[in-house]
Every structure is written in structure tokens, then in C-alpha cells.
Design an enzyme around this catalytic site. Structure first.
Site, PDB file in Angstrom:
ATOM      1  CB  SER A 143      45.465  44.412  50.481  1.00 59.95           C
ATOM      2  OG  SER A 143      45.681  43.065  50.800  1.00 59.95           O
ATOM      3  CE  LYS A 167      36.175  40.843  46.933  1.00 59.84           C
ATOM      4  NZ  LYS A 167      36.979  39.733  47.487  1.00 59.84           N
ATOM      5  CG  ASP A 187      34.942  54.638  47.506  1.00 57.50           C
ATOM      6  OD1 ASP A 187      34.534  54.382  46.362  1.00 57.50           O
ATOM      7  OD2 ASP A 187      34.264  55.275  48.340  1.00 57.50           O
ATOM      8  CG  HIS A 190      39.123  50.955  36.244  1.00 58.27           C
ATOM      9  ND1 HIS A 190      39.142  49.658  36.693  1.00 58.27           N
ATOM     10  CD2 HIS A 190      38.618  51.697  37.254  1.00 58.27           C
ATOM     11  CE1 HIS A 190      38.650  49.609  37.928  1.00 58.27           C
ATOM     12  NE2 HIS A 190      38.320  50.839  38.289  1.00 58.27           N
ATOM     13  NE  ARG A 191      40.601  55.156  39.978  1.00 53.08           N
ATOM     14  CZ  ARG A 191      40.808  56.423  40.289  1.00 53.08           C
ATOM     15  NH1 ARG A 191      42.020  56.883  40.438  1.00 53.08           N
ATOM     16  NH2 ARG A 191      39.792  57.236  40.458  1.00 53.08           N
ATOM     17  CE  LYS A 223      46.619  44.307  47.081  1.00 56.42           C
ATOM     18  NZ  LYS A 223      46.916  42.853  47.035  1.00 56.42           N
ATOM     19  CE  LYS A 249      40.935  35.630  44.238  1.00 61.28           C
ATOM     20  NZ  LYS A 249      40.431  36.574  45.220  1.00 61.28           N
TER      21      LYS A 249
HETATM   22  N1  GLU Z   1      42.027  37.318  48.372  1.00 55.09           N
HETATM   23  C1  GLU Z   1      41.349  38.387  49.022  1.00 55.09           C
HETATM   24  C2  GLU Z   1      40.034  38.687  48.328  1.00 55.09           C
HETATM   25  O1  GLU Z   1      39.491  37.862  47.633  1.00 55.09           O
HETATM   26  C3  GLU Z   1      42.231  39.610  49.231  1.00 55.09           C
HETATM   27  C4  GLU Z   1      42.709  40.282  48.003  1.00 55.09           C
HETATM   28  C5  GLU Z   1      43.775  41.373  48.263  1.00 55.09           C
HETATM   29  O2  GLU Z   1      44.027  41.674  49.408  1.00 55.09           O
HETATM   30  O3  GLU Z   1      44.307  41.862  47.276  1.00 55.09           O
HETATM   31  O4  GLU Z   1      39.457  39.710  48.526  1.00 55.09           O
END
Ligand code: GLU
Length: 516
Positions: free
Chosen positions: A407, A138, A143, A109-110, A114, A150
Site C-alpha cells: 500500500s 505494524k 519501516d 506521529h507520522r 493508514k 482502522k
Molecule cells: N488491512 C490491511 C492490514 O490489516 C492493509 C492495510 C493497508 O494497506 O493500509 O494490514
């Protein structure tokens, strides 16, 4: 009880995973990996839901309270796409081993999506699916304008040489490149369990070789070493975020009333399970802000000292010997590693793997606050039990979001091709110097050199990252708290409700959602 097997994603090789995917949907025992055999048996007897089922049950519970339409909810809940790749790697003795890797993109959706990449023998499709879903929620909670993803490679990294690890990482990245599962605007991996800056730099370098004309190539992965486009503060970000989050919750009068704690970090005792990147930095920040860190748990054993541990000394010992054993005669070594979770303390930080607190041990937890630094360290049954016992649970999707928050800052730096603070540091300093001179002339007092330096100092990259992270954690905790109080629900449900509502507004096309 058996759960329905869901559709297989179209990107999976036809038929090859049907069995594996189905097994995941049965009521199987997913033993906690810190556990010994005896404890494992007890855990299995309790038949608790699998990790993915846990995430989905949290989602379903919050969904009912979210006022979001059924259609949108089912759209949010489903994983968008997943890949499973296998590739051969030559071992030192000449044999060939077939390595298995995965990447799940939960919600686009965005963009980009990540989430980290973990190296662990326990990795499977279901685990990355659960973790990818958690990443979507998360990001929304804090935001960060990304969808969730993952990935993982099914290996025990300690069994491979540096050279083999590099080849495995590069080959996996090649697969991601070929399938368009990586790119600064598509999917941006990061470190997770078993990976760190070294792996991220291999990933970036491989992506670059496949995309030599992408000027934003550095933004294809985060958690990189500083010299390769990383950002100051990323390494400690998750642990620091955990500290900021717990500190914030302690200031809430309702938490003080429920726990009897004073609200000050320096008056607390803390136990941390897991001494990897997240656990180490969380322990370090609690200690340096005055808390007494009295216990640390690791795979082979735990260490406990009611008078407080010296985190840096302990870390050095653990890094050089691989264990807490032999550290000092004045500390207690607990042979059964998960027993440290059951010791008396104010704040318990599970910072290891999933499902460390289940029905088998939830009634033995003595902490007043459990702060989830790991992803999914608690089963839904355990959460319910802790809540009933008046123990505050600060949920993973809020508390460990510091990593992805920083990140996001790293990605912004990579896309803007400029270090934070570079444009304004000197300007800010010169304005403040002029201002101080005027104040000194009128106040009749000349500041000392140290005072002057402290006030004039313009923000550098690390200052900005830390302040951005602190602000994010404070406002996300407050937002979660408000929903919890308004809807009279626990903090996990509140965080899920907020995430669902924010994502729904994007799906339903009602314009600007994230206040970035
Ligand atoms: N692996 C980390 C998490 O579970 C960081 C993920 C990230 O920085 O994209 O939140």
C-alpha cells in the site's frame, strides 16, 4: 474483574456511546466467530481478555523492556481520535436502515495514518481501536512511515445488493471527508475483511467529488484497481508477505533446531485457516514453492488431504459453490471448521479473523510454527502456552505487514504520478545489452535468445513491487530475530519492542528514524 473505562474521544457524539464503550472495558467474552455454539461456550468459560486488551497487554509487556520513558509510552499507547457515524440507507422494499460506521486513528506521529476498512457485523469501536493500534506497530516494524488507523462499517456485505453497497460506501466516505478523516496526507484507507478494490474505487471517486482540486486525490486510498491508480502486486501482497516471512524464519538455525524442520519450504506441510484474499494467496504461494498444503479452513467446514490440495481447483470450486462440500470424494471434509487448526502439520497459518486460537484449543495445536496472517488470531494466553510447548509464533504485526508495505508503494506511485519502472526500464536494458555484447565478444560464447532476454530484461512495476516486498520482509524478520535473541524474548515481544523504540524516537524528536 472489571477494567477501567477510559476517556471518551472528543469526536464522539456526547453520551451516545458511553455504554458501548464501557462494556468493552469489562471482562466480556468475545466469542471467536468461526466457532459453533458448543465451542463458543468453552471459549467464554475461559474468560480471556478482549482483543483490545490483548493488544494492550502485548504492548505493556514489551514496553517494560523497551527503555522508553513512561510519558512517551503512554502517549504512544493511547488512541488519538475516533469517529462513529450513522446514516440512513434505503432498502429495496422502501424501508430505511440506519448504518453504523467507525474510523479510529491510533497514532499521528507520522502522517498519513493508514489502515483498512472492514465490512462485518462484528465491527465495533473497540475492534477498530485494537486494529488501529496494531496498524501503528505494524507500520513501524516494516519501516512504513505512517501512523496507524482502522475503520469499519457494521454490516454483513452479503445481505446487500451491489447498488446498496455502493451507496453505503459512498455515504461513509462522505462522512470521512466532512470530518477530515480521509486524504492523501491525512488518513489513507485500504481493503480489509469484506472489502476489496471495488470499494476502494468508490471511496476514491467520492473523495474526488469532494476535493476536485486535489491533484493527489488518487493517494487518498490504496488497494485500488489498476486502472484507477492501483499498483501491480497489491492484491496478493499480504499472502505473499506471509510466504516470504515464513520462508525467512525457516532459514534460521535456531528455528530449525527448535522445530526439527529442514529449512526448506518444499519439505513442509501447511494448513491455512481462511480462504479469503490473504489465505488464498498464502496457500497459493506455499503450494507453488513446493510445500504441501494439506488443509484449508472456512466458515462452514474445512477440507483436508494429507497428500496435498490443488489450491486453484479448490478455489474455483469454493468461489462457484460457496463451500468445499462436493469438491472431491478423495478429500476429507471436516464439519467443525476450527478443528482443522488442530490437525498435524508443520506450519499453521490462521488467516481468518481474531481470536481463533485461545486457551480452549492452544494445547491441541500440533503445528511446529504458527504464522499469524490474520490480525490478532491468538489470545495472549494461547501464545504463552504455545511458546511453552516450543511452538514458534511469527506475530501478525510482522508477518501480515506485506499488505500495508505494498500500500505504501501504491501511495508513493500516486503521489509521484508515474508508474514504477517507467523512467529506467529501457535505459537499464540498453546498458545491459551493451555489456553483454562486450562479454560475449571476450568470452567467445554467444548467449541463446532466452538467456539474453532473461539478463537484459529491465525491471517493470511488478518486479519492483515484488522485490521491495521481499526485501522488506527479509530485513524486518531479521531485525525482529536480532531483538528476540538479544533480549531473550519471543518474536511478538521483539517486534513490539522494535516498533515502540522506532515510534518513540519520532515522539521524542530525535530526527530521522525510518530507513525508508
Ligand atoms: N488491512 C490491511 C492490514 O490489516 C492493509 C492495510 C493497508 O494497506 O493500509 O494490514
Amino acid at each position: 474483574m472489571a477494567y477501567l473505562c477510559r476517556r471518551l474521544p472528543t469526536l464522539l457524539p456526547a453520551g451516545s456511546l458511553r455504554n458501548a464503550a464501557c462494556v468493552g472495558w469489562k471482562h466480556v467474552c468475545d466469542r471467536p466467530r468461526f466457532m459453533t455454539t458448543a465451542a463458543t461456550q468453552t471459549a467464554c468459560e475461559s474468560h480471556e481478555p478482549h482483543f483490545l486488551q490483548s493488544v494492550e497487554s502485548y504492548f505493556d509487556h514489551a514496553a517494560k523492556l523497551s527503555n522508553v520513558s513512561e510519558g512517551t509510552l503512554s502517549h504512544i499507547r493511547a488512541v488519538d481520535s475516533m469517529i462513529r457515524v450513522t446514516f440512513p440507507i434505503e432498502l429495496d422494499d422502501g424501508r430505511t436502515e440506519v448504518i453504523e460506521g467507525y474510523r479510529a486513528q491510533h497514532s499521528r506521529h507520522r502522517l498519513p495514518v493508514k489502515g483498512g476498512i472492514r465490512y462485518s457485523e462484528e465491527v465495533d469501536l473497540q475492534e477498530v481501536e485494537a486494529l488501529a493500534s496494531l496498524m501503528t506497530y505494524k507500520c513501524a516494524v516494516v519501516d512504513v512511515p505512517f501512523g496507524g488507523a482502522k475503520g469499519g462499517i457494521k454490516i454483513d456485505p452479503s445481505r446487500y445488493t451491489l447498488d446498496q453497497l455502493e451507496r453505503i460506501t459512498r455515504r461513509y466516505t462522505m462522512e470521512l471527508c466532512q470530518k477530515k478523516f480521509i486524504g492523501p496526507g491525512v488518513d489513507v484507507p485500504a481493503p480489509d475483511v469484506g472489502t476489496g478494490p471495488r470499494e476502494m474505487s468508490w471511496i476514491m471517486d467520492t473523495y474526488r467529488q469532494f476535493n476536485p482540486d486535489d491533484i493527489n486525490a488518487q493517494g487518498c486510498v490504496t488497494g485500488k484497481p489498476l486502472a484507477q491508480g492501483g499498483v501491480r502486486g497489491r492484491t496478493e501482497a499480504t499472502g505473499l508477505g506471509v510466504y516470504y516471512g515464513v520462508r525467512e524464519f525457516l532459514t534460521y538455525p535456531e528455528i530449525q533446531k527448535l522445530t526439527g524442520l529442514t529449512g526448506k519450504i518444499k519439505d513442509t506441510t501447511v494448513i491455512v485457516q481462511g480462504f479469503g484474499n490473504v489465505g488464498y494467496y498464502a496457500a497459493k504461494f506455499f503450494e507453488s514453492n513446493g510445500a504441501k498444503v494439506i488443509g484449508i479452513g472456512e466458515r462452514d467446514c474445512s477440507v483436508f488431504d494429507r497428500h496435498g490440495l490443488d489450491i486453484e481447483a479448490l478455489f474455483k470450486h469454493h468461489r462457484s459453490t460457496g463451500s468445499f462440500r462436493g469438491y472431491s470424494d478423495s478429500v476429507e471434509i471436516i464439519d467443525e471448521p476450527t478443528q482443522v487448526l488442530e490437525r498435524d502439520c508443520d506450519i499453521l497459518i490462521p488467516a481468518a479473523l481474531e481470536r481463533q486460537i485461545g486457551l480452549r484449543n492452544a494445547d491441541k495445536i500440533k503445528a511446529k510454527i504458527v504464522g499469524e496472517a490474520a490480525n490478532g488470531p491468538m489470545t495472549p494466553g494461547a501464545h504463552e502456552l504455545l511458546e511453552k510447548r516450543g511452538i514458534v509464533v511469527i506475530p501478525d504485526l510482522l508477518l501480515n505487514a506485506g499488505g500495508v508495505t505494498v500500500s505504501y508503494f501504491e501511495w508513493l506511485k500516486n503521489l509521484s504520478h508515474v508508474r514504477f519502472g517507467r523512467m529506467n526500464k529501457k535505459w537499464d536494458e540498453s546498458v545491459r545489452t551493451k555489456l553483454l555484447t562486450v562479454v560475449e565478444e571476450n568470452a567467445g560464447r554467444v548467449l541463446t535468445e532466452a538467456e539474453r532476454k532473461q539478463i537484459v530484461h529491465g525491471a517493470e512495476e511488478a518486479d519492483l513491487i515484488y522485490s521491495g516486498l521481499e526485501d522488506t520482509m527479509i530485513s524486518s524478520c531479521e531485525e525482529t530475530r536480532q531483538t528476540a535473541n538479544l533480549k531473550k524474548v519471543d518474536y511478538r515481544t521483539a517486534a513490539y519492542i522494535n516498533a515502540i523504540q522506532k515510534i518513540a524516537t519520532v515522539y521524542e524528536g530525535s530526527g530521522m528514524i525510518f530507513m525508508t
